[in-house]
Design an enzyme around this catalytic site. Sequence first.
Site, PDB file in Angstrom:
ATOM      1  N   TYR A  92       1.689  -6.334 -34.185  1.00 46.43           N
ATOM      2  CA  TYR A  92       1.538  -6.798 -35.562  1.00 46.43           C
ATOM      3  C   TYR A  92       2.588  -6.173 -36.463  1.00 46.43           C
ATOM      4  O   TYR A  92       3.248  -5.200 -36.098  1.00 46.43           O
ATOM      5  CB  TYR A  92       0.126  -6.507 -36.081  1.00 46.43           C
ATOM      6  CG  TYR A  92      -0.118  -5.087 -36.551  1.00 46.43           C
ATOM      7  CD1 TYR A  92      -0.179  -4.778 -37.912  1.00 46.43           C
ATOM      8  CD2 TYR A  92      -0.295  -4.057 -35.631  1.00 46.43           C
ATOM      9  CE1 TYR A  92      -0.420  -3.474 -38.342  1.00 46.43           C
ATOM     10  CE2 TYR A  92      -0.530  -2.762 -36.048  1.00 46.43           C
ATOM     11  CZ  TYR A  92      -0.593  -2.472 -37.405  1.00 46.43           C
ATOM     12  OH  TYR A  92      -0.817  -1.186 -37.828  1.00 46.43           O
ATOM     13  N   ARG A 142      11.655  -5.112 -36.000  1.00 48.87           N
ATOM     14  CA  ARG A 142      10.702  -4.285 -35.246  1.00 48.87           C
ATOM     15  C   ARG A 142       9.720  -5.160 -34.470  1.00 48.87           C
ATOM     16  O   ARG A 142       9.308  -4.810 -33.359  1.00 48.87           O
ATOM     17  CB  ARG A 142       9.941  -3.332 -36.170  1.00 48.87           C
ATOM     18  CG  ARG A 142       9.034  -2.374 -35.403  1.00 48.87           C
ATOM     19  CD  ARG A 142       8.429  -1.303 -36.282  1.00 48.87           C
ATOM     20  NE  ARG A 142       7.587  -1.876 -37.320  1.00 48.87           N
ATOM     21  CZ  ARG A 142       6.993  -1.162 -38.283  1.00 48.87           C
ATOM     22  NH1 ARG A 142       7.196   0.154 -38.338  1.00 48.87           N
ATOM     23  NH2 ARG A 142       6.248  -1.732 -39.210  1.00 48.87           N
ATOM     24  N   ARG A 147     -10.619 -14.511 -18.391  1.00 51.46           N
ATOM     25  CA  ARG A 147     -10.290 -13.089 -18.518  1.00 51.46           C
ATOM     26  C   ARG A 147      -9.709 -12.590 -17.200  1.00 51.46           C
ATOM     27  O   ARG A 147     -10.327 -12.719 -16.144  1.00 51.46           O
ATOM     28  CB  ARG A 147     -11.545 -12.290 -18.868  1.00 51.46           C
ATOM     29  CG  ARG A 147     -11.278 -10.808 -19.154  1.00 51.46           C
ATOM     30  CD  ARG A 147     -12.590 -10.075 -19.423  1.00 51.46           C
ATOM     31  NE  ARG A 147     -12.351  -8.723 -19.919  1.00 51.46           N
ATOM     32  CZ  ARG A 147     -12.095  -7.663 -19.147  1.00 51.46           C
ATOM     33  NH1 ARG A 147     -12.032  -7.801 -17.826  1.00 51.46           N
ATOM     34  NH2 ARG A 147     -11.912  -6.470 -19.688  1.00 51.46           N
ATOM     35  N   LYS A 151       4.293  -1.310 -32.045  1.00 49.15           N
ATOM     36  CA  LYS A 151       3.284  -1.514 -33.094  1.00 49.15           C
ATOM     37  C   LYS A 151       2.221  -2.499 -32.584  1.00 49.15           C
ATOM     38  O   LYS A 151       2.202  -3.677 -32.938  1.00 49.15           O
ATOM     39  CB  LYS A 151       3.928  -2.013 -34.381  1.00 49.15           C
ATOM     40  CG  LYS A 151       3.024  -1.893 -35.605  1.00 49.15           C
ATOM     41  CD  LYS A 151       3.796  -2.216 -36.880  1.00 49.15           C
ATOM     42  CE  LYS A 151       2.901  -2.191 -38.120  1.00 49.15           C
ATOM     43  NZ  LYS A 151       2.437  -0.827 -38.445  1.00 49.15           N
ATOM     44  N   GLU A 196       2.009  11.946 -36.541  1.00 48.31           N
ATOM     45  CA  GLU A 196       2.063  11.087 -37.727  1.00 48.31           C
ATOM     46  C   GLU A 196       0.667  10.917 -38.282  1.00 48.31           C
ATOM     47  O   GLU A 196      -0.307  11.438 -37.734  1.00 48.31           O
ATOM     48  CB  GLU A 196       2.663   9.721 -37.368  1.00 48.31           C
ATOM     49  CG  GLU A 196       1.933   8.991 -36.259  1.00 48.31           C
ATOM     50  CD  GLU A 196       2.706   7.787 -35.741  1.00 48.31           C
ATOM     51  OE1 GLU A 196       3.586   7.283 -36.464  1.00 48.31           O
ATOM     52  OE2 GLU A 196       2.411   7.337 -34.614  1.00 48.31           O
ATOM     53  N   LEU A 206       5.455   5.833 -34.455  1.00 45.94           N
ATOM     54  CA  LEU A 206       5.937   4.517 -34.844  1.00 45.94           C
ATOM     55  C   LEU A 206       7.275   4.658 -35.562  1.00 45.94           C
ATOM     56  O   LEU A 206       7.452   5.560 -36.385  1.00 45.94           O
ATOM     57  CB  LEU A 206       4.926   3.840 -35.777  1.00 45.94           C
ATOM     58  CG  LEU A 206       5.289   2.414 -36.204  1.00 45.94           C
ATOM     59  CD1 LEU A 206       5.238   1.466 -35.022  1.00 45.94           C
ATOM     60  CD2 LEU A 206       4.360   1.942 -37.307  1.00 45.94           C
TER      61      LEU A 206
END
Length: 287
Positions: free
Chosen positions: A33, A52, A101, A150, A182, A207
Amino acid sequence: MPRTVYVNGEYLPETEARVSIFDRGFLFADGVYEVTSVLDGKLIDFDGHAARLQRSLGELQMANPTTREALLEIHRELVRRNDITDGLIYLQVTRGSDGDRDFVFPAEDTPPTIVLFTQDKPGLADNPVARKGFKIISIEDQRWARRDIKTVQLLYPSMGKMMAKAAGCDDAWMVEDGFVTEGTSNNAYIVTQDGTIVTRQLSNDILHGITRAAVLRFAREAQIRVEERPFTIEEAQAAREAFITSASAFVMPVVEIDGKPVSDGNVGKMATRIREIYLEEMRKAAV
C-alpha cells in the site's frame, strides 16, 4: 453522501465496493500500500510514492496493475469526486484471487486487485498536536524482517499503537537489539546537543520513508548536519530534540519518551523549522 472509491478499474460508491473473500490480501496480507497526502487539493510527493509502490511490488514479484500516468489520473479523479481539499489517499494492491485459498502464488495471469479510497482531513497541515508534541513509549520490535517493503501486514504496528494508547501516549518506537528501528507508522529521529539530526540508515530494518527522504534533503540544503545511524532510547531521552516523519503527520515533534521529557519537554526549534520547510517546499512541488 458516500465516498467514491476506486476498485479494479471502476469508480463506485463505497457502499457498492466489493473484493473477493479469496483475495490474497485478505487471506495472507499478500499486498502492498501507499498513502499520499493532499494539501490544497494537490498531491504531495506523488512521484516518490509511485516509485516506492513499484519497488514494493517488485520485491514481492507482483505485477503493477497500472502505470504512473494512469495512477496519477485516478488520484486526481478521486480528489475531484470526493471534493478533497486536505486529506489522504490510500492505495492498496494485492496479488488478487484465483478463486480459492492456497499458499502457492496463483498463476501469473491472475489479475491483481487495486483499491483506492480517500479520507477527508480538513486542516491536515495545521494539526494542533504539532504545537504540543508526541509522547511515546518504547516496545520490542517483533515484525518480520522485510520492513522496507510497504506491505499491508500492519497487525503488530496496530498493537503498538494500542499499547501506546493504553499508556496514555501518542505512539510507540520499536526497539531491536537495543536500538530504535522506527515508529509504528513513521520514521524516528533525534537532534543531538550539537544540532545534528540522527536517524537510522536505510536497510531492510525500516521503511524507506518518502517523507524521510524529503526531510533529509531539505535539512542538508539548509546546512543542517545529518547522521544516518542507529540510536538508543537512552540517547533519545538525552537528546536536544526528537521527532518523527510520515506522509500523514509530516514532521511531528516528540517531547516525551517512556515517561521522561526530551530536553525541557517542549516542542523544539529544529523540529518546528523542519516542519515549516517541508510543508512550504512540498506545497510548491505538489501536483
